[in-house]
Enzyme design. Structure first.
Site, PDB file in Angstrom:
ATOM      1  N   ARG A  32       7.909 -20.940  -1.471  1.00 60.43           N
ATOM      2  CA  ARG A  32       8.258 -20.284  -2.353  1.00 60.43           C
ATOM      3  C   ARG A  32       8.124 -20.078  -3.774  1.00 60.43           C
ATOM      4  O   ARG A  32       7.923 -18.596  -4.499  1.00 60.43           O
ATOM      5  CB  ARG A  32       9.925 -19.693  -2.172  1.00 60.43           C
ATOM      6  CG  ARG A  32       9.827 -18.066  -2.380  1.00 60.43           C
ATOM      7  CD  ARG A  32      11.536 -17.158  -2.293  1.00 60.43           C
ATOM      8  NE  ARG A  32      12.664 -17.914  -1.687  1.00 60.43           N
ATOM      9  CZ  ARG A  32      13.525 -18.599  -2.620  1.00 60.43           C
ATOM     10  NH1 ARG A  32      12.557 -17.993  -4.625  1.00 60.43           N
ATOM     11  NH2 ARG A  32      14.309 -19.862  -2.472  1.00 60.43           N
ATOM     12  N   TYR A  76      -0.887   7.143  -6.126  1.00 54.82           N
ATOM     13  CA  TYR A  76      -0.637   6.357  -4.404  1.00 54.82           C
ATOM     14  C   TYR A  76       1.143   7.006  -4.456  1.00 54.82           C
ATOM     15  O   TYR A  76       2.344   6.633  -5.343  1.00 54.82           O
ATOM     16  CB  TYR A  76      -1.158   4.949  -4.293  1.00 54.82           C
ATOM     17  CG  TYR A  76      -0.431   4.857  -3.491  1.00 54.82           C
ATOM     18  CD1 TYR A  76      -1.038   4.977  -1.657  1.00 54.82           C
ATOM     19  CD2 TYR A  76       0.290   3.829  -2.773  1.00 54.82           C
ATOM     20  CE1 TYR A  76      -1.140   5.027  -0.844  1.00 54.82           C
ATOM     21  CE2 TYR A  76       0.704   3.402  -1.035  1.00 54.82           C
ATOM     22  CZ  TYR A  76       0.063   3.844  -0.507  1.00 54.82           C
ATOM     23  OH  TYR A  76      -0.029   3.509   0.560  1.00 54.82           O
ATOM     24  N   ASP A 108      -3.723  -0.128 -11.251  1.00 55.98           N
ATOM     25  CA  ASP A 108      -3.711  -0.209 -10.096  1.00 55.98           C
ATOM     26  C   ASP A 108      -5.368  -0.238 -10.047  1.00 55.98           C
ATOM     27  O   ASP A 108      -5.895   1.068  -9.774  1.00 55.98           O
ATOM     28  CB  ASP A 108      -3.547   0.739  -9.073  1.00 55.98           C
ATOM     29  CG  ASP A 108      -3.071   0.289  -7.520  1.00 55.98           C
ATOM     30  OD1 ASP A 108      -4.013   0.105  -7.787  1.00 55.98           O
ATOM     31  OD2 ASP A 108      -2.645   0.941  -6.922  1.00 55.98           O
ATOM     32  N   LYS A 165      -6.749  -3.630   1.128  1.00 55.20           N
ATOM     33  CA  LYS A 165      -7.882  -3.128   1.317  1.00 55.20           C
ATOM     34  C   LYS A 165      -9.299  -3.969   0.554  1.00 55.20           C
ATOM     35  O   LYS A 165      -9.889  -4.188   1.480  1.00 55.20           O
ATOM     36  CB  LYS A 165      -8.207  -2.443   0.422  1.00 55.20           C
ATOM     37  CG  LYS A 165      -6.480  -1.308   0.112  1.00 55.20           C
ATOM     38  CD  LYS A 165      -6.780  -0.093   0.857  1.00 55.20           C
ATOM     39  CE  LYS A 165      -5.233   0.630   0.876  1.00 55.20           C
ATOM     40  NZ  LYS A 165      -4.264  -0.316   1.672  1.00 55.20           N
TER      41      LYS A 165
HETATM   42  N1  PLP Z   1      -2.721   1.334  -4.613  1.00 57.65           N
HETATM   43  C1  PLP Z   1      -3.353   2.510  -3.820  1.00 57.65           C
HETATM   44  C2  PLP Z   1      -4.156   2.736  -4.723  1.00 57.65           C
HETATM   45  C3  PLP Z   1      -3.238   2.105  -2.734  1.00 57.65           C
HETATM   46  O1  PLP Z   1      -4.121   3.261  -1.839  1.00 57.65           O
HETATM   47  C4  PLP Z   1      -2.465   1.655  -1.970  1.00 57.65           C
HETATM   48  C5  PLP Z   1      -2.154   1.765   0.182  1.00 57.65           C
HETATM   49  O2  PLP Z   1      -3.562   2.560   0.486  1.00 57.65           O
HETATM   50  C6  PLP Z   1      -1.658   1.299  -1.774  1.00 57.65           C
HETATM   51  C7  PLP Z   1      -1.647   0.371  -3.361  1.00 57.65           C
HETATM   52  C8  PLP Z   1      -0.940   0.319  -1.508  1.00 57.65           C
HETATM   53  O3  PLP Z   1      -1.719  -1.296  -0.293  1.00 57.65           O
HETATM   54  P1  PLP Z   1      -0.455  -1.712   0.385  1.00 57.65           P
HETATM   55  O4  PLP Z   1      -0.294  -1.114   2.150  1.00 57.65           O
HETATM   56  O5  PLP Z   1      -1.266  -3.391   0.563  1.00 57.65           O
HETATM   57  O6  PLP Z   1       1.050  -2.200   0.143  1.00 57.65           O
END
Ligand code: PLP
Length: 458
Positions: free
Chosen positions: A124, A177, A249, A274
């Site tokens: 961990r 998001y 992000d 992604k």
């Molecule tokens: N940030 C963005 C811009 C996203 O499009 C997504 C998911 O689509 C996330 C964060 C969340 O990622 P995860 O699905 O890996 O938790």
């Protein structure tokens, strides 16, 4: 101007084991393989190739802050692997705990005197496979350090929690998001942390939103689904002046298209689910930044137990090896799709940052090296017309998510926002006829043809 690691070092990992950005600068301590054997430092063997903008005009690089991420894929395999048993590929160290020879060995480790700086005692807290991939992510993002998480959301929520406390105030852009928005808007509120939403890209509104207890600004680059781009350099300055932290992000941009840390941003996160992993087969998340901030987040990660399994870490690491190749193709294909649908009779509006019609085109040209693999467009006739078009796609698969090798198509009102009626959709700023296309690595012409034939029946 900072010197960047080449693709061989940062994307592939080269023949060196753990490679940090500082290593590429030649200022870090000896580079070590996961099993701890020092590896001879060597000069990168491949110089980065010049990246070109979609219109094929040479990129005018603003100096020194918009430096490219490493773009070139490895051209030659290393002669021997840097890992245990001379493996070329990163070994998956599948263990929940790590052994000590005797108590002297244990005491040395606990005192911080172990000769192997990458040694771990419990999974961990750390794992050599995961750590090797973290150091590659740090190299890609131009960071001192980076962490892996079991999902993008876990990377974002753990980082945010590491930066704020009760009584603080967070600013977020309205088009964040959806889960990031609900986390900041609802979950943080339960712990006495307030927030303000500002309109996408509006930095004057951001300045007005600041309060004495504003500690964090969160944004995306570009945003989902309208691919809005905010001036990250100015945002970073505004935050610094107010003694607030900035978290970007950059999932949509990837380290290939944007380097927010080089523009003064404090932390950059990616949903590794992604583009980084890139094959639609694993969840993961990353956060990168200064040693101090990353250490703070790491402490919380250990408490929350938000660690990525080494198998999943290895898949992220494998994805990173081809990131430059995939993103180059995805930039090209998405731009071709965006252009092809721009004047289509069935299309009301197209959103792609490298189109002149995009509201943030100028800032995208200045701060992004490519528009990324997502194109959003609104078809005439609303929800049902979008459904008809989506049903006609043959190459693209109807699915949530983006950034993988397969082209995915999402009718937003029927998937990510399926719980909202038209009024609530309008409130959320989502057009009922919105289709979000995430292009894969198929032939550009095939993807364009698929989109056009799908639209012909909308
Ligand atoms: N940030 C963005 C811009 C996203 O499009 C997504 C998911 O689509 C996330 C964060 C969340 O990622 P995860 O699905 O890996 O938790």
């Amino acid at each position: 101007m900072e010197r960047l690691p080449t693709g061989t070092d940062a994307v592939h990992g080269g023949s060196r084991g753990s490679v940090s950005f500082a290593d590429a600068e030649g200022s870090a301590p000896a580079v070590r393989t996961p099993e701890g054997a020092p590896v001879a430092r060597r000069q990168p063997d491949v110089e980065p190739v010049a990246m070109r903008q979609p219109d094929d005009a040479p990129v005018a690089m603003r100096q020194p802050d918009v430096e490219p991420a490493p773009q070139n894929a490895p051209t030659a395999p290393s002669r021997s692997g840097p890992f245990a048993h001379h493996a070329v590929a990163l070994p998956i160290v599948q263990t929940s705990t790590f052994a000590f020879r005797d108590t002297a060995d244990l005491r040395r480790f606990m005192a911080g005197d172990d000769p192997d700086p990458d040694r771990h005692e419990y999974a961990r807290n750390g794992n050599p496979t995961t750590r090797a991939v973290e150091l590659r992510v740090a190299a890609l993002d131009g960071a001192e350090d980076a962490l892996l998480f079991p999902s993008g959301m876990s990377a974002i929520t753990t980082s945010v929690l590491g930066l704020v406390k009760a009584g603080d105030h967070v600013v977020l852009f309205r088009d964040a998001y959806r889960k990031t928005r609900t986390f900041v808007g609802k979950t943080l509120a339960r712990f006495g942390i307030e927030h303000t939403l500002v309109e996408p890209g509006d930095l004057d509104a951001l300045e007005r939103a600041f309060r004495p207890r504003t500690r964090l600004v969160v944004t995306e680059c570009p945003t989902n689904p309208y691919l809005r781009c905010v001036d990250l350099e100015r945002l970073a300055k505004i935050c610094r002046a107010a003694r607030a932290r900035s978290l970007v992000d950059a999932t949509f941009a990837t380290p290939m298209n944007a380097r927010p840390l080089a523009l003064g941003i404090d932390l950059v996160a990616h949903s590794a689910t992604k583009y980084l992993a890139g094959h639609n087969d694993v969840l993961g998340g990353t956060v990168a930044g200064s040693t101090a901030l990353v250490s703070l987040v790491r402490e919380l990660r250990t408490e929350m137990g938000a660690v990525l399994d080494p198998h999943a870490a290895a898949l992220v690491g494998r994805g990173i090896k081809t990131l430059a190749l995939r993103v180059a193709r995805q930039n090209e294909t998405a731009l071709a799709v965006a252009r092809a649908v721009s004047d289509h009779a069935q299309v009301e509006r197209v959103y792609y940052p490298m189109l002149e019609s995009h509201p943030d085109h100028a800032i995208a040209r200045a701060q992004l090296r490519g528009g990324g693999g997502v194109v959003s467009f609104v078809v005439r006739g609303g929800r049902e017309a979008a459904a008809r078009a989506v049903d006609r796609f043959r190459l693209a698969t109807i699915a949530a998510s983006l950034g993988g090798t397969e082209t995915l198509v999402e009718p937003h009102a029927l998937l990510s926002y399926a719980d909202l009626d038209d009024a609530a959709l309008a409130e959320a700023g989502i057009a009922p006829g919105l289709i979000r296309l995430s292009v894969g690595v198929e032939e550009t012409g095939d993807v364009v043809r698929d989109v056009l034939q799908a639209l012909s029946g909308a």
